[in-house]
Enzyme design. Structure first.
Site, PDB file in Angstrom:
ATOM      1  N   ASP A  10       0.817  -1.206   0.000  1.00 33.88           N
ATOM      2  CA  ASP A  10       0.000   0.000   0.000  1.00 33.88           C
ATOM      3  C   ASP A  10       0.857   1.266   0.000  1.00 33.88           C
ATOM      4  O   ASP A  10       1.807   1.385   0.781  1.00 33.88           O
ATOM      5  CB  ASP A  10      -0.906  -0.012   1.244  1.00 33.88           C
ATOM      6  CG  ASP A  10      -1.798   1.198   1.343  1.00 33.88           C
ATOM      7  OD1 ASP A  10      -2.682   1.355   0.489  1.00 33.88           O
ATOM      8  OD2 ASP A  10      -1.596   2.000   2.280  1.00 33.88           O
TER       9      ASP A  10
ATOM     10  N   GLU B 260       1.717   0.106  -4.850  1.00 29.50           N
ATOM     11  CA  GLU B 260       0.825   1.231  -5.134  1.00 29.50           C
ATOM     12  C   GLU B 260       1.657   2.492  -4.961  1.00 29.50           C
ATOM     13  O   GLU B 260       2.181   2.754  -3.885  1.00 29.50           O
ATOM     14  CB  GLU B 260      -0.365   1.275  -4.180  1.00 29.50           C
ATOM     15  CG  GLU B 260      -1.291   2.446  -4.486  1.00 29.50           C
ATOM     16  CD  GLU B 260      -2.223   2.817  -3.340  1.00 29.50           C
ATOM     17  OE1 GLU B 260      -3.227   3.489  -3.602  1.00 29.50           O
ATOM     18  OE2 GLU B 260      -1.930   2.456  -2.185  1.00 29.50           O
TER      19      GLU B 260
END
Length: 662
Positions: free
Chosen positions: A292, A329
């Site tokens: 993330d 990401e």
């Protein structure tokens, strides 16, 4: 030196055999978890022994409390404490006690059955795997399906996911991507408030049920991707700072002080994260991790933490013979993230491309507000088809700076694209999905735009049938002060949109329940319209949309021109005034080509097909009656060499033809 950083900096994989201390450490990493409480059988004994290791560099004494007994730990180098004992058995509850007074759960706990504020549970991760023949699938064959464990099924757990795996196989996806499962406060959460990175959320079924799910997925031929969070820790139940300097005020992130990857005493923190990565691959057989928001990881070390993770995963793969992928990401448009460590890159195999999503949504009619304000619709969608990133050294009005860099030399399989995901849906005030924001025809067109890209496609759960239930932001914090902070933060975030109503309460259980998938829509039982004719049509549309997704996935799988991801062979012709484009997908060394025509306008448009291709045979048509469309395009087009051919596209429609270059 005993830390993971030393291994990476002093030992190259080729030199490992020459340096005994490094070789020993690598073997230990490949075989077992090296921190927390772990069980092992002595070779000549049947009983289990617990090896206990915790990093607490400032502590003066350390003990483990179990069943009212205190087991002292011995201080080792670099802030570690260690003990070996047969006084702890699986399922026992235990605490660490610092300096004789401070009682805390294990920071590397594998289970928090009574919540994040209570004792850890000792677990033995020795699962009897049934997937010995599973070797993972090539990354270029991944078709991702992102899901949230709590809202994907009615039961909201891993067994609920298992019950719907045959649906996913029928759809044709090849990998499920599970949003974070690290233990969080309460029983419902997006997952990005996890505070025990090693502990699988108990309300989802815990570690054994996750292992069981992964094994079943592999048995059915599905890869499993897990979303992990290494850029912050949640606000409630986070006791890491009491063990040591897990955080630093050297940098600030949207969630407060940054995780300490490069400040004083960072070695123990880095090992903590690397150990977590290896655990998911080794002990849970996860095939890929999605990291993330890596742009929020602050690290100026000579060996950046992502490089260290890459190096250690490579060593694990050498030992196990299995293949594992790392997916980032990142919103920095920096190809260094997906460049190899040998090229001074950060070693990620692939990354999400939000900019494709933003350009696609604006093209489809999304209002240009917030981060969408940077995107010019069809022209930027065309640029993303060719360059992956939209901003590649251009000035960004929204960021107020020149931004990004071209990603030349990186194949399509290093980029993951989508028309919606958890962030882009859940961060809307009302959590609306495409199923309520766009027409039935536009939903088919957006799906085709993703599946015909030279990149890896991803769906967000329920998208395949046009789910109309929202996906809202929800929490279950028990600290009322934290709950109020979250509520106020959401209100401030959507202050400009309050004319459309107040944000829903993220703490309310009704918010969570409203976000669950309505599986009855696919069977036609879930419509609530009073108008019977409308209800019947909408119910049929859900089924037809699902079948269209199946068709497009199957088409991508069987047609190498669509699945190969050859970015050098991509050509795009833009018709800006018509909000339309022609996308050519082929292979650099081949004369064969797929010509994809897309009309995002609400009117029929005539497009001129490229004169350098000939012999068209239609392979997909979203406006055809077989997909509940209004009018089918010609099945065959055979212009003479050098002639231009005009074709009419219905409003919000997609057509694909096979052809040859001349």
């Amino acid at each position: 030196m005993n830390g993971m950083v030393y291994l990476v900096m002093c030992c190259k994989p080729d030199d490992a055999d020459k340096q005994g201390h490094c070789k020993e450490r690598m073997d230990r990493k490949a075989e077992q978890r090296n921190i927390g409480l772990n069980f092992y059988k002595e070779p000549d004994q049947g009983s289990l022994k617990a090896h206990i290791k915790v990093w607490a560099p400032k502590a003066k004494t350390m003990s483990l409390k179990v069943a009212g007994q205190y087991i002292p730990l011995e201080k080792q180098e670099h802030g570690y404490w260690f003990a070996e004992t047969d006084q702890v058995q699986p399922k026992d509850r235990y605490w660490f006690v610092l300096d004789g007074t401070v009682q805390l759960a294990d920071p590397a706990s594998l289970s928090q059955p009574d919540g994040v504020h209570n004792a850890s549970e000792a677990l033995n991760l020795d699962y009897k795997w049934q997937d010995r023949d599973w070797k993972n699938i090539p990354l270029q064959d991944y078709i991702f399906y992102e899901l949230h464990t709590g809202t994907f099924s009615e039961s909201g757990d891993f067994s609920g996911i298992a019950k719907h795996l045959d649906h996913l196989l029928d759809l044709g996806v090849t990998a499920i991507e599970i949003m974070p499962v690290a233990a969080f406060p309460g029983t419902r959460n997006w997952g990005y408030d996890g505070v025990f990175p090693f502990a699988v959320q108990n309300s989802y079924g815990g570690a054994a049920e996750l292992q069981k799910l992964v094994s079943l997925c592999h048995e059915k031929g599905l890869a499993v991707v897990l979303d992990v969070v290494y850029n912050h820790v949640g606000p409630e139940g986070n006791y890491l700072g009491q063990f040591g300097p897990y955080f630093t005020d050297k940098y600030q992130t949207p969630w407060g002080n940054a995780i300490n990857f490069d400040d004083q005493d960072c070695d123990g923190v880095r090992e903590y994260i690397v150990e977590n990565v290896l655990m998911w691959f080794r002990d849970f057989h996860i095939d890929a991790l999605r990291l993330d928001a890596v742009h929020a990881i602050k690290d100026f070390s000579a060996v950046q933490i992502l490089q260290e993770i890459r190096t250690q995963v490579d060593l694990l793969m050498q030992d196990s013979g299995r293949i594992h992928y790392l997916i980032a990401e990142s919103d920095l448009n920096d190809p260094r993230f997906i460049s190899s460590v040998t090229e001074n890159g950060l070693g990620m195999n692939a990354q999400w491309v939000d900019e494709f999503h933003h350009a696609l949504r604006v093209t489809a009619g999304e209002k240009k507000i917030g981060y969408y304000s940077d995107f010019e619709g069809i022209a930027h969608l065309a640029k993303s088809y060719q360059d992956a990133y939209v901003y590649t050294g251009m000035y960004s009005p929204e960021r107020k700076k020149t931004f990004g860099k071209k990603a030349g030399g990186h194949p399509g399989a290093q980029f993951i694209v989508f028309s919606q995901n958890h962030d882009q849906v859940g961060n809307r005030m009302l959590g609306e999905r495409s199923g309520t924001l766009f027409s039935f025809e536009m939903q088919k067109l957006m799906a085709a735009a993703v599946f015909c890209s030279p990149f890896l496609p991803m769906l967000f759960m329920g998208e395949e049938w046009g789910e109309i239930n929202p996906f809202l932001y929800f929490i279950d914090h028990t600290d009322e002060q934290v709950v109020e902070m979250v509520r106020n933060g959401r209100k401030a975030e959507f202050a400009a949109m309050h004319g459309a109503g107040e944000p829903v309460d993220p703490k309310a259980e009704t918010t969570f329940n409203a976000s669950k998938l309505n599986w009855t829509l696919l069977s036609g039982e879930g419509q609530k319209e009073k108008d019977t004719e409308t209800a019947t049509r909408n119910s049929i549309q859900h089924k037809y949309l699902f079948d269209f997704y199946k068709y497009m996935i199957a088409l991508r799988k069987k047609n190498v021109l669509l699945s190969a991801g050859d970015r050098d062979a991509v050509r795009v012709q833009v018709f800006k005034e018509k909000n339309s484009l022609v996308l050519e997908r082929g292979l650099t060394a081949s004369k064969e080509v797929i010509v994809c025509l897309m009309n995002f306008s609400d009117e029929a448009q005539e497009l001129i097909l490229p004169p350098h291709v000939i012999t068209y045979t239609k392979i997909a048509d979203s406006a055809a009656p077989e997909w509940m469309g209004q009018s089918a395009a010609p099945a065959y087009i055979h212009p003479e060499a050098g002639e231009s051919q005009t074709i009419q596209l219905q409003p919000e429609s997609f057509i694909a033809y096979s052809a040859f270059y001349v």
